[in-house]
Design a protein around this motif. Structure first.
Motif, PDB file in Angstrom:
ATOM      1  N   ILE A   1       0.963  -1.095  -0.116  1.00 13.55           N
ATOM      2  CA  ILE A   1       0.074  -0.104   0.152  1.00 13.55           C
ATOM      3  C   ILE A   1       0.889   1.169  -0.192  1.00 13.55           C
ATOM      4  N   ALA A   2       0.705   2.153  -1.101  1.00 15.21           N
ATOM      5  CA  ALA A   2       1.548   3.400  -0.865  1.00 15.21           C
ATOM      6  C   ALA A   2       3.032   3.195  -1.005  1.00 15.21           C
ATOM      7  N   GLY A   3       3.438   1.906  -1.683  1.00 17.94           N
ATOM      8  CA  GLY A   3       4.722   1.534  -1.868  1.00 17.94           C
ATOM      9  C   GLY A   3       5.107   0.917  -0.665  1.00 17.94           C
ATOM     10  N   VAL A   4       4.666   0.795   0.412  1.00 21.75           N
ATOM     11  CA  VAL A   4       4.925   0.008   1.567  1.00 21.75           C
ATOM     12  C   VAL A   4       4.471  -1.244   1.723  1.00 21.75           C
ATOM     13  N   ARG A   5       5.230  -2.417   1.984  1.00 23.06           N
ATOM     14  CA  ARG A   5       4.760  -3.590   2.352  1.00 23.06           C
ATOM     15  C   ARG A   5       4.272  -3.997   3.700  1.00 23.06           C
ATOM     16  N   LEU A   6       3.328  -4.419   4.012  1.00 20.31           N
ATOM     17  CA  LEU A   6       2.551  -4.517   5.388  1.00 20.31           C
ATOM     18  C   LEU A   6       2.089  -5.943   5.511  1.00 20.31           C
ATOM     19  N   ARG A   7       2.463  -6.241   6.795  1.00 16.46           N
ATOM     20  CA  ARG A   7       1.995  -7.692   7.226  1.00 16.46           C
ATOM     21  C   ARG A   7       1.902  -7.797   8.656  1.00 16.46           C
ATOM     22  N   GLY A   8       1.134  -8.592   9.200  1.00 15.66           N
ATOM     23  CA  GLY A   8       0.939  -8.752  10.530  1.00 15.66           C
ATOM     24  C   GLY A   8      -0.039 -10.047  10.903  1.00 15.66           C
ATOM     25  N   ASN A   9      -0.485  -9.966  11.780  1.00 18.97           N
ATOM     26  CA  ASN A   9      -1.695 -11.125  12.397  1.00 18.97           C
ATOM     27  C   ASN A   9      -2.955 -10.650  12.916  1.00 18.97           C
ATOM     28  N   VAL A  10      -3.870 -11.249  12.390  1.00 20.23           N
ATOM     29  CA  VAL A  10      -5.114 -10.669  12.821  1.00 20.23           C
ATOM     30  C   VAL A  10      -5.845 -11.640  14.130  1.00 20.23           C
ATOM     31  N   ASP A  11      -6.291 -11.133  15.216  1.00 20.37           N
ATOM     32  CA  ASP A  11      -6.968 -11.727  16.384  1.00 20.37           C
ATOM     33  C   ASP A  11      -7.710 -12.879  15.854  1.00 20.37           C
ATOM     34  N   ARG A  12      -8.676 -12.475  15.186  1.00 18.14           N
ATOM     35  CA  ARG A  12      -9.988 -13.216  14.903  1.00 18.14           C
ATOM     36  C   ARG A  12     -10.564 -12.693  13.618  1.00 18.14           C
ATOM     37  N   ILE A  13     -11.387 -13.723  12.872  1.00 17.99           N
ATOM     38  CA  ILE A  13     -12.065 -13.404  11.603  1.00 17.99           C
ATOM     39  C   ILE A  13     -13.424 -14.348  11.977  1.00 17.99           C
ATOM     40  N   ASP A  14     -14.611 -13.923  11.745  1.00 20.33           N
ATOM     41  CA  ASP A  14     -15.873 -14.603  11.635  1.00 20.33           C
ATOM     42  C   ASP A  14     -16.295 -14.462  10.575  1.00 20.33           C
ATOM     43  N   ILE A  15     -16.892 -15.556   9.949  1.00 18.73           N
ATOM     44  CA  ILE A  15     -17.402 -15.378   8.577  1.00 18.73           C
ATOM     45  C   ILE A  15     -18.984 -16.358   8.752  1.00 18.73           C
TER      46      ILE A  15
ATOM     47  N   LEU B   1      -8.074  -5.920   7.021  1.00 18.83           N
ATOM     48  CA  LEU B   1      -8.649  -6.441   6.166  1.00 18.83           C
ATOM     49  C   LEU B   1      -8.265  -7.434   5.186  1.00 18.83           C
ATOM     50  N   ALA B   2      -7.079  -7.159   4.713  1.00 17.30           N
ATOM     51  CA  ALA B   2      -6.293  -7.923   3.660  1.00 17.30           C
ATOM     52  C   ALA B   2      -6.146  -9.566   4.168  1.00 17.30           C
ATOM     53  N   ALA B   3      -6.526  -9.575   5.323  1.00 15.55           N
ATOM     54  CA  ALA B   3      -6.400 -11.221   5.797  1.00 15.55           C
ATOM     55  C   ALA B   3      -7.508 -12.145   5.630  1.00 15.55           C
ATOM     56  N   VAL B   4      -8.829 -11.200   5.092  1.00 15.24           N
ATOM     57  CA  VAL B   4     -10.142 -12.006   5.223  1.00 15.24           C
ATOM     58  C   VAL B   4      -9.912 -12.744   3.647  1.00 15.24           C
ATOM     59  N   PRO B   5     -10.363 -14.002   3.757  1.00 15.33           N
ATOM     60  CA  PRO B   5     -10.615 -14.638   2.459  1.00 15.33           C
ATOM     61  C   PRO B   5     -11.561 -14.087   1.573  1.00 15.33           C
ATOM     62  N   ASP B   6     -11.813 -14.995   0.604  1.00 12.98           N
ATOM     63  CA  ASP B   6     -12.534 -14.411  -0.657  1.00 12.98           C
ATOM     64  C   ASP B   6     -14.174 -14.069  -0.164  1.00 12.98           C
ATOM     65  N   VAL B   7     -14.296 -13.224   0.229  1.00  9.60           N
ATOM     66  CA  VAL B   7     -15.774 -12.856   1.137  1.00  9.60           C
ATOM     67  C   VAL B   7     -16.152 -11.798   0.417  1.00  9.60           C
ATOM     68  N   PRO B   8     -17.265 -11.792   0.054  1.00 10.81           N
ATOM     69  CA  PRO B   8     -17.862 -10.282  -0.759  1.00 10.81           C
ATOM     70  C   PRO B   8     -18.066  -9.261   0.238  1.00 10.81           C
ATOM     71  N   ASP B   9     -18.677  -9.344   1.435  1.00 10.60           N
ATOM     72  CA  ASP B   9     -18.878  -8.190   2.235  1.00 10.60           C
ATOM     73  C   ASP B   9     -18.149  -8.465   3.542  1.00 10.60           C
ATOM     74  N   ALA B  10     -16.869  -7.539   3.987  1.00 12.26           N
ATOM     75  CA  ALA B  10     -16.128  -7.708   5.013  1.00 12.26           C
ATOM     76  C   ALA B  10     -16.040  -6.520   5.637  1.00 12.26           C
ATOM     77  N   SER B  11     -16.174  -6.209   6.872  1.00 11.81           N
ATOM     78  CA  SER B  11     -15.915  -5.119   7.774  1.00 11.81           C
ATOM     79  C   SER B  11     -14.979  -5.477   9.064  1.00 11.81           C
ATOM     80  N   ALA B  12     -14.496  -4.543   9.695  1.00  8.24           N
ATOM     81  CA  ALA B  12     -13.398  -4.767  11.051  1.00  8.24           C
ATOM     82  C   ALA B  12     -13.999  -4.037  12.169  1.00  8.24           C
ATOM     83  N   VAL B  13     -13.584  -4.498  13.030  1.00  6.24           N
ATOM     84  CA  VAL B  13     -13.960  -3.799  14.565  1.00  6.24           C
ATOM     85  C   VAL B  13     -12.788  -4.167  15.513  1.00  6.24           C
ATOM     86  N   TYR B  14     -12.655  -2.919  16.241  1.00  4.89           N
ATOM     87  CA  TYR B  14     -11.740  -2.972  17.378  1.00  4.89           C
ATOM     88  C   TYR B  14     -12.824  -3.296  18.674  1.00  4.89           C
ATOM     89  N   TRP B  15     -12.426  -4.385  19.178  1.00  6.08           N
ATOM     90  CA  TRP B  15     -13.214  -5.010  20.314  1.00  6.08           C
ATOM     91  C   TRP B  15     -12.513  -4.859  21.804  1.00  6.08           C
TER      92      TRP B  15
END
Length: 222
Positions: free
Chosen positions: A58-72, A113-127
């Motif tokens: 993104i904007a010339g920078v490579r970003l990576r990390g780990n997501v706590d949880r993904i619900d589908i 959000l880049a960690a979400v598999p092929d799902v049409p509608d994805a959102s994110a939340v700080y919990w």
């Protein structure tokens, strides 16, 4: 795990440790109830934990990390990326629908959000999953406009780094607790000037601050 921590001698004095243990157990019990409510609301199922974010440019920078949880959802049509927070929600109070990145200070969720598999509608939340954070959920809506704000903000951050713009920004003075908003956890707080906020205002017109100011401008609509 609490017993193991006590055996390792990292829980402090026994007069304090049991109180903290009770607080942790109470928060976990309450979170189970909050989690049940969330799953009823969304109809989604916790599917991935500590999921890696694929290296994303993104904007010339490579970003990576780990997501706590993904619900589908069972039909695979909707997903929620969840980032757990165990502290206070105070520093997130400036996130609003009109300012989804808090002036460029809160950039985790758009990246995750880049960690979400092929799902049409994805959102994110700080919990916030403790009583300290009041179990609040602060969402991020990845509209095209918000994602463009994110891209422009990252671009501005990178440009500021490249130009060496690292001003000491103390934030507002906290008259109740003392100190300054951005200095609470700094090991060097006591050796800095007690007039640091005024001194920053005096420097405000310096050209060297323009790359830093550009971050907030990029993160703001308009």
């Amino acid at each position: 795990e609490l017993d193991k921590a006590r055996d390792r001698g990292i829980t402090g004095l026994d007069v304090f440790g049991p109180h903290e243990a009770r607080t942790i157990r109470t928060d976990l019990s309450r979170f189970l109830e909050e989690d049940y409510t969330f799953r009823l609301e969304t109809g989604a199922v916790p599917t991935h934990f500590e999921s890696a974010v694929p290296e994303t440019e993104i904007a010339g920078v490579r970003l990576r990390g780990n997501v706590d949880r993904i619900d589908i959802t069972p039909d695979g049509q909707r997903a929620w990326v969840i980032d757990y927070k165990t502290g206070s929600a105070y520093d997130f109070r400036k996130i609003t629908p009109g300012d989804p990145l808090a002036g460029g200070k809160k950039l985790q969720l758009p990246t995750y959000l880049a960690a979400v598999p092929d799902v049409p509608d994805a959102s994110a939340v700080y919990w916030f999953i403790t009583r300290k954070g009041e179990f609040r959920r602060i969402p991020y809506n990845p509209t095209a406009e918000n994602q463009e704000l994110f891209r422009k903000t990252v671009e501005a951050v990178v440009a500021g780094v490249g130009k060496g713009a690292f001003p000491a920004v103390s934030g507002d003075e906290d008259e109740y607790y003392g100190g300054y908003d951005n200095c609470k956890y700094c090991d060097f707080d006591r050796i800095c000037s007690q007039r640091r906020d005024q001194e920053f205002d005096i420097k405000g017109g310096d050209a060297g601050l323009k790359p830093w100011k550009a971050v907030g401008e990029a993160a703001t609509r308009g």
